[in-house]
Design an enzyme around this catalytic site. Sequence first.
Site, PDB file in Angstrom:
ATOM      1  N   GLU A 271       0.834  -1.200   0.000  1.00 50.83           N
ATOM      2  CA  GLU A 271       0.000   0.000   0.000  1.00 50.83           C
ATOM      3  C   GLU A 271       0.872   1.254   0.000  1.00 50.83           C
ATOM      4  O   GLU A 271       1.824   1.361   0.773  1.00 50.83           O
ATOM      5  CB  GLU A 271      -0.886  -0.006   1.250  1.00 50.83           C
ATOM      6  CG  GLU A 271      -1.709   1.242   1.454  1.00 50.83           C
ATOM      7  CD  GLU A 271      -2.388   1.269   2.820  1.00 50.83           C
ATOM      8  OE1 GLU A 271      -3.332   2.061   2.996  1.00 50.83           O
ATOM      9  OE2 GLU A 271      -1.974   0.502   3.714  1.00 50.83           O
ATOM     10  N   LYS A 344      -9.648   2.511  -2.742  1.00 51.40           N
ATOM     11  CA  LYS A 344     -10.095   1.909  -1.488  1.00 51.40           C
ATOM     12  C   LYS A 344     -11.480   2.431  -1.104  1.00 51.40           C
ATOM     13  O   LYS A 344     -11.721   3.633  -1.086  1.00 51.40           O
ATOM     14  CB  LYS A 344      -9.085   2.215  -0.383  1.00 51.40           C
ATOM     15  CG  LYS A 344      -9.395   1.550   0.953  1.00 51.40           C
ATOM     16  CD  LYS A 344      -8.317   1.875   1.980  1.00 51.40           C
ATOM     17  CE  LYS A 344      -8.579   1.184   3.306  1.00 51.40           C
ATOM     18  NZ  LYS A 344      -7.576   1.550   4.330  1.00 51.40           N
ATOM     19  N   CYS A 395      -5.340  -2.709   2.861  1.00 50.57           N
ATOM     20  CA  CYS A 395      -5.189  -2.576   4.312  1.00 50.57           C
ATOM     21  C   CYS A 395      -6.425  -3.082   5.061  1.00 50.57           C
ATOM     22  O   CYS A 395      -6.754  -4.251   5.065  1.00 50.57           O
ATOM     23  CB  CYS A 395      -4.871  -1.126   4.640  1.00 50.57           C
ATOM     24  SG  CYS A 395      -4.385  -0.830   6.362  1.00 50.57           S
TER      25      CYS A 395
END
Length: 537
Positions: A271, A344, A395
């Site tokens: 990430e 995301k 994540c």
Amino acid sequence: MSSNNATRAALAVASGLALGLAFPKFDYGLLAWVAFVPLFYVIEGESMRRVFAWAYLQGFASSVVSLYWIPIPLHDFADVRMTFAIVPMLLLAGIVATYAAAAVWTGEFVARRTRIPFVLAMPVAWTAAEWIRTYIPIGFPWNLLGYAAYRNLELIQFAEFTGVYGVSALIVFFNAVVYVVIFRRGVYRLQSISLSALTAIMIALVGFGAWRISNLKNAPHAGSFKVAMVQGNIPQSLKWDPKFLPESYKVYRDETADAAKRGADLIVWPEAAAAFLFQPDDLYPAELANDAAYRTALLTLARNIGEPVLFGAPALARLDGRLGFYNRAYLVSDKGEVAAHYDKIELVPFGEYVPARSILGYFVNRVVEGFGDLVPGTEQTLFDVKGAQLGILICYESIFADFTRREVNRGANVLVNITNDAWYGESSAPYQVLAMAAMRSVETKVPMVRVANTGISALIEPSGQITNRTPLFKRGTAMVDVSWRPVRTVYTIVGDLFAEICFVLTAIGLVLAWRWPRSAPVEAARSRRLSTNGRPH
């Protein structure tokens, strides 16, 4: 406080501490199977108000042990004094404890006021509370009870039907039966039936799990490829320093070139590994010309090695006249072209966005400047790489079971979780999120490649087995062979149906309990049993 109450408080706290220690990185998982027994002893015969209080105390103690790491990023990277950094952790622990207390209160209330046995009411109520916590008010399904069993591979395979919620229900059921049998609560027939049912269920689940794992190993592969997991180990304190960018980019460039020589079919960076804006040139402000140069260099790198590169990078977002950022994953093809990107969707509350910003934004930004600046994505995009359909989890997204199974339902046959856990040092957090990610593979029977900046990177097999695990804070590239199978689990198809049924049953149980006369024979008989057992009221 009377000595009796002091004893009860000590037992409630001990119950919470035992439960907290069941999770990583302490990993005393067996404690979860008996951690509730002291609490059940404490609440027996108490008023419903005290039942909630004792359960809250247990839940708070458990949450503090599980979430002690929250002050670390605030103190180490946001310059918040530890005295103040502890406050968010205590507040969050209090919120999680409220769900736990509500579950225990509900299970006990329904069992007291109806003919529904305690050993059934409690696991159903607990599962309903976990399901609610997953979505309301902000969604924080961290360390659901079932994750404590993540290493018991044969036992947890049935999560492919129920999700992690089924494992949570099993653990509470186990605790309830142990309590009823050891302390001889209820009539002998209830004790006998409960113990027999538990024994049969455990044997059946372990047998099914052993068969399932063997079946997965022997099942024909639909495809396979070699993936390079690049763990750059870039210090968080330097990650976004423009002066450090040449060095951090060189780390990933060199590791990528070496991985290509070792036969990698796909190179994955963590990430935000590309600490610059990787967007078309016409979107760059003049002051970000340097970022455009790095974009060109990365495209050239992929073209020169002839292999695709998957990586995370920030991206500008212009919405309603305001400027924000996406937390984005990119796929660059072996021809040096941008093949796909994913933004995301599930952002971290108070880390990547501020819930109820109009109310809380001022206070949060006064404490930690820059929190809550990210914009959520809107579409779960799959990446097509050499026959595999990659479902991307950035994540925090890996802790959401339904979110992951929706990607698999769209066609993902390999999951890729890119993350940066450098914020948390060597605390429990990296270990906890790895355990939660492993359950996603159990539920969907899809392998997961997990690549973290400072670790823990790993390949998670469809059985939930964690392999090729890298140590924390060590730079290097791990090569893993990833294969996928044409499997669709029940959970992939129906989602949280088991938990939703538990929620409906809990609601029905509450309605019955409220309508049941207070002088019901069930409650009277329960009180007589307490007196017979010599328990204080």
